[in-house]
Scaffold this motif. Structure first.
Motif, PDB file in Angstrom:
ATOM      1  N   GLN A 173       0.801  -1.221   0.000  1.00  7.95           N
ATOM      2  CA  GLN A 173       0.000   0.000   0.000  1.00  7.95           C
ATOM      3  C   GLN A 173       0.835   1.272   0.000  1.00  7.95           C
ATOM      4  OE1 GLN A 173      -3.098  -0.285  -0.546  1.00  7.95           O
ATOM      5  NE2 GLN A 173      -3.408  -2.460  -0.090  1.00  7.95           N
ATOM      6  N   ASN A 174       2.104   1.187   0.396  1.00  8.29           N
ATOM      7  CA  ASN A 174       2.955   2.379   0.394  1.00  8.29           C
ATOM      8  C   ASN A 174       4.427   1.972   0.289  1.00  8.29           C
ATOM      9  OD1 ASN A 174       3.717   1.567   3.023  1.00  8.29           O
ATOM     10  ND2 ASN A 174       2.059   2.765   3.931  1.00  8.29           N
ATOM     11  N   ARG A 175       5.300   2.974   0.285  1.00 11.87           N
ATOM     12  CA  ARG A 175       6.740   2.736   0.096  1.00 11.87           C
ATOM     13  C   ARG A 175       7.318   1.896   1.230  1.00 11.87           C
ATOM     14  NH1 ARG A 175      11.450   5.374  -1.793  1.00 11.87           N
ATOM     15  NH2 ARG A 175      13.207   4.114  -1.100  1.00 11.87           N
ATOM     16  N   GLN A 176       6.898   2.139   2.463  1.00 12.69           N
ATOM     17  CA  GLN A 176       7.464   1.419   3.594  1.00 12.69           C
ATOM     18  C   GLN A 176       7.134  -0.078   3.514  1.00 12.69           C
ATOM     19  OE1 GLN A 176       5.662   4.437   4.103  1.00 12.69           O
ATOM     20  NE2 GLN A 176       7.646   5.441   3.921  1.00 12.69           N
ATOM     21  N   GLN A 177       5.902  -0.407   3.176  1.00 16.52           N
ATOM     22  CA  GLN A 177       5.527  -1.812   3.012  1.00 16.52           C
ATOM     23  C   GLN A 177       6.316  -2.438   1.863  1.00 16.52           C
ATOM     24  OE1 GLN A 177       1.286  -2.141   2.577  1.00 16.52           O
ATOM     25  NE2 GLN A 177       0.848  -1.063   4.496  1.00 16.52           N
ATOM     26  N   PHE A 178       6.485  -1.675   0.791  1.00 15.97           N
ATOM     27  CA  PHE A 178       7.229  -2.177  -0.365  1.00 15.97           C
ATOM     28  C   PHE A 178       8.668  -2.506   0.020  1.00 15.97           C
ATOM     29  CE2 PHE A 178      10.130  -1.404  -3.903  1.00 15.97           C
ATOM     30  CZ  PHE A 178       9.593  -2.227  -4.889  1.00 15.97           C
ATOM     31  N   ASP A 179       9.305  -1.651   0.844  1.00 12.96           N
ATOM     32  CA  ASP A 179      10.693  -1.885   1.242  1.00 12.96           C
ATOM     33  C   ASP A 179      10.846  -3.197   2.001  1.00 12.96           C
ATOM     34  OD1 ASP A 179      11.553   0.425   0.061  1.00 12.96           O
ATOM     35  OD2 ASP A 179      11.535   1.633   1.892  1.00 12.96           O
ATOM     36  N   ILE A 180       9.899  -3.497   2.870  1.00 15.85           N
ATOM     37  CA  ILE A 180       9.975  -4.737   3.644  1.00 15.85           C
ATOM     38  C   ILE A 180       9.748  -5.950   2.743  1.00 15.85           C
ATOM     39  CG2 ILE A 180       8.871  -6.092   5.461  1.00 15.85           C
ATOM     40  CD1 ILE A 180       8.401  -3.553   6.990  1.00 15.85           C
ATOM     41  N   ILE A 181       8.748  -5.878   1.863  1.00 16.99           N
ATOM     42  CA  ILE A 181       8.505  -6.983   0.922  1.00 16.99           C
ATOM     43  C   ILE A 181       9.713  -7.170   0.015  1.00 16.99           C
ATOM     44  CG2 ILE A 181       7.075  -7.714  -1.028  1.00 16.99           C
ATOM     45  CD1 ILE A 181       4.712  -6.387   0.395  1.00 16.99           C
ATOM     46  N   ASP A 182      10.348  -6.057  -0.372  1.00 13.18           N
ATOM     47  CA  ASP A 182      11.546  -6.120  -1.195  1.00 13.18           C
ATOM     48  C   ASP A 182      12.654  -6.886  -0.473  1.00 13.18           C
ATOM     49  OD1 ASP A 182      13.454  -5.257  -3.313  1.00 13.18           O
ATOM     50  OD2 ASP A 182      14.305  -4.084  -1.676  1.00 13.18           O
ATOM     51  N   ALA A 183      12.829  -6.618   0.821  1.00 13.20           N
ATOM     52  CA  ALA A 183      13.884  -7.278   1.594  1.00 13.20           C
ATOM     53  C   ALA A 183      13.623  -8.767   1.794  1.00 13.20           C
ATOM     54  CB  ALA A 183      14.033  -6.591   2.950  1.00 13.20           C
ATOM     55  N   LEU A 184      12.351  -9.156   1.886  1.00 10.80           N
ATOM     56  CA  LEU A 184      12.002 -10.537   2.209  1.00 10.80           C
ATOM     57  C   LEU A 184      11.671 -11.401   0.997  1.00 10.80           C
ATOM     58  CD1 LEU A 184       9.722  -9.969   5.334  1.00 10.80           C
ATOM     59  CD2 LEU A 184      12.104 -10.711   5.312  1.00 10.80           C
ATOM     60  N   TYR A 185      11.054 -10.803  -0.020  1.00  5.26           N
ATOM     61  CA  TYR A 185      10.483 -11.609  -1.096  1.00  5.26           C
ATOM     62  C   TYR A 185      10.922 -11.189  -2.506  1.00  5.26           C
ATOM     63  CZ  TYR A 185       7.298 -12.931   2.657  1.00  5.26           C
ATOM     64  OH  TYR A 185       6.770 -13.374   3.845  1.00  5.26           O
ATOM     65  N   MET A 186      11.855 -10.250  -2.619  1.00  5.31           N
ATOM     66  CA  MET A 186      12.232  -9.768  -3.951  1.00  5.31           C
ATOM     67  C   MET A 186      13.751  -9.801  -4.131  1.00  5.31           C
ATOM     68  SD  MET A 186       9.474  -6.638  -4.166  1.00  5.31           S
ATOM     69  CE  MET A 186      10.071  -5.993  -5.729  1.00  5.31           C
ATOM     70  N   ARG A 187      14.328 -10.960  -3.890  1.00  5.98           N
ATOM     71  CA  ARG A 187      15.756 -11.170  -4.100  1.00  5.98           C
ATOM     72  C   ARG A 187      15.936 -12.524  -4.784  1.00  5.98           C
ATOM     73  NH1 ARG A 187      15.908  -6.618  -3.013  1.00  5.98           N
ATOM     74  NH2 ARG A 187      17.268  -5.444  -1.607  1.00  5.98           N
ATOM     75  N   LEU A 188      16.624 -12.527  -5.911  1.00  2.00           N
ATOM     76  CA  LEU A 188      16.805 -13.768  -6.664  1.00  2.00           C
ATOM     77  C   LEU A 188      17.558 -14.795  -5.819  1.00  2.00           C
ATOM     78  CD1 LEU A 188      17.763 -12.442 -10.224  1.00  2.00           C
ATOM     79  CD2 LEU A 188      15.524 -13.074  -9.348  1.00  2.00           C
ATOM     80  N   GLY A 189      17.054 -16.017  -5.813  1.00  2.00           N
ATOM     81  CA  GLY A 189      17.706 -17.093  -5.101  1.00  2.00           C
ATOM     82  C   GLY A 189      17.278 -17.264  -3.664  1.00  2.00           C
ATOM     83  N   TYR A 190      16.489 -16.320  -3.123  1.00  2.00           N
ATOM     84  CA  TYR A 190      16.025 -16.452  -1.744  1.00  2.00           C
ATOM     85  C   TYR A 190      15.067 -17.638  -1.620  1.00  2.00           C
ATOM     86  CZ  TYR A 190      17.889 -12.130   0.298  1.00  2.00           C
ATOM     87  OH  TYR A 190      18.703 -11.169   0.805  1.00  2.00           O
ATOM     88  N   THR A 191      15.098 -18.278  -0.461  1.00  2.00           N
ATOM     89  CA  THR A 191      14.222 -19.405  -0.197  1.00  2.00           C
ATOM     90  C   THR A 191      12.917 -18.944   0.423  1.00  2.00           C
ATOM     91  OG1 THR A 191      16.165 -20.775   0.233  1.00  2.00           O
ATOM     92  CG2 THR A 191      14.044 -21.646   0.949  1.00  2.00           C
ATOM     93  N   VAL A 192      11.805 -19.441  -0.085  1.00  2.00           N
ATOM     94  CA  VAL A 192      10.485 -19.148   0.471  1.00  2.00           C
ATOM     95  C   VAL A 192       9.675 -20.432   0.535  1.00  2.00           C
ATOM     96  CG1 VAL A 192      10.436 -16.751  -0.373  1.00  2.00           C
ATOM     97  CG2 VAL A 192       9.504 -18.585  -1.801  1.00  2.00           C
TER      98      VAL A 192
END
Length: 400
Positions: A173-192
């Motif tokens: 919904q905003n930049r702050q939420q995007f930054d956290i999702i970026d750190a957790l779910y938007m990195r190539l090779g990360y495990t989920v």
């Protein structure tokens, strides 16, 4: 249930089909076979759900500060704390005491003014501050915004069912939420870990049962230290942990331990973000792929040392190749391989010459800094697509 094409259905799947036939056939002759309240509830109130949890561990306090958290919040977010607090389920859920706590309602935040997210753990709305585009500092209040969450997910079978690929759409919904999702779910090779299923099910066609805890709550966040994919999923025991939960819930649950293979995002006029994440499952053929569920300190130091240098010497191991060669490439550095070219010729012509890899036949050349710099300049712009997991999946599918 992830079967390869041509294999028979698992026994619990066949049983579930029969139980659903019993459920849907109930009440046809109301004078003989009247539907029970449980059956009516199953037919009218069953819903689907989806969960996505990150395996990332963050031990750098500065990284957490960059995300907008205050000094008072950081101790609870170190390691897997941030991933545990931001599980994408029913909007946003927090993992604690072996369960996921869903947010609800609207409550006044209690954190101090030094926090960008003056957040209440169980509130559906998150209070944030604006980001000044000039100074990159957070200033003034942007007010309450709804939680981020998953909008949709599409799961496809690849390679005749032996692998899975998922396309997940997320709304921030905003930049702050995007930054956290970026750190957790938007990195190539990360495990989920992605899970999905039905909220209700029946194991006899008559009585209603509820899908409760899944692998995320019971297993995913519990393992410390460096673990392999084989150990985490329990393949050595013959049945994976995900398969155990499929059986437990009679086929009304499914999941995939996956790596992030691609992502993209768009910024909307209302200040929200639409995020697309592509996941590739870790198939049974990958017997010991290291995941980033948690990395011990010695390995972190090793990675840090590699990133401090432009190039890294990668000597031979038990065979011609060394895992350090590929670790270096994934960390965006140049591996320098040393050895007898006659031994390396086959793999050099097939793979190495297409990658940003320097090869030296004479170990004494390691003392010649000018030569090494010259060789690095020749290869530094070579593509790294051949170390991409999805690249080899595509190559395999072309041959099928």
């Amino acid at each position: 249930m992830g079967n390869v094409i041509g294999q028979p259905l698992e026994g619990y799947v066949a049983q579930q089909i029969r139980h659903r036939q019993t459920l849907h056939g109930s009440g046809v002759r109301f004078d003989i076979n009247e539907r029970t309240p449980d059956q009516i509830n199953l037919l009218n109130s069953n819903t689907s759900w989806i969960k996505l949890a990150s395996g990332i561990s963050i031990d750098n306090d500065e990284r957490l500060k960059d995300l907008g958290f205050s000094n008072s919040e950081i101790p609870n977010l170190r390691g897997k704390g941030l991933a545990e607090k931001y599980v994408l389920f029913s909007g946003l859920s927090s993992f604690s005491n072996n369960k996921l706590s869903q947010r609800q309602g609207f409550r006044t935040p209690s954190f101090g003014n030094d926090s960008i997210f003056r957040d209440v753990e169980d509130s559906s709305y998150i209070y944030s501050k604006n980001l000044n585009n000039t100074t990159q500092e957070h200033s003034s209040d942007s007010g309450y915004a709804p939680m981020p969450g998953i909008i949709s997910a599409e799961i496809k079978a690849l390679n005749r069912g032996s692998l899975e690929k998922a396309f997940v759409k997320i709304k921030a919904q905003n930049r702050q939420q995007f930054d956290i999702i970026d750190a957790l779910y938007m990195r190539l090779g990360y495990t989920v870990l992605l899970e999905w299923g039905n909220s209700l099910y029946t194991d006899d066609g008559i009585n209603k049962k509820v899908v409760a805890n899944t692998v995320i709550e019971d297993e995913f966040f519990k393992h410390e230290g460096q673990r392999s994919y084989l150990d985490f999923l329990g393949l050595s025991e013959g049945t994976t942990v995900i398969e155990k939960y499929r059986i437990k819930y009679s086929g009304n649950y499914d999941g995939m331990l996956a790596i992030i293979s691609n992502f993209s995002w768009t910024f909307n006029p209302d200040g929200s973000y639409d995020i697309d994440v592509t996941l590739i499952s870790l198939g049974d053929v990958i017997e010991s792929l290291k995941t980033n569920l948690s990395i011990n300190s010695s390995y972190r130091d090793y990675v840090k040392k590699i990133k401090e240098h432009l190039a890294v010497v990668s000597p031979t191991g038990n065979g011609l190749e060394c895992i350090r060669t590929y670790e270096t490439l994934y960390l965006d550095r140049i591996p320098v391989c040393v050895g007898d070219f006659k031994n390396y010729q086959a793999i050099y012509n097939a793979i190495y010459k297409f990658l940003p890899i320097v090869f030296l036949s004479n170990p004494n050349d390691l003392k010649n800094i000018d030569l090494i710099k010259s060789e690095i300049n020749k290869v530094k712009n070579n593509s790294k697509e051949m170390i991409d997991y999805e690249y080899w999946v595509e190559q395999i599918l072309k041959k099928v």
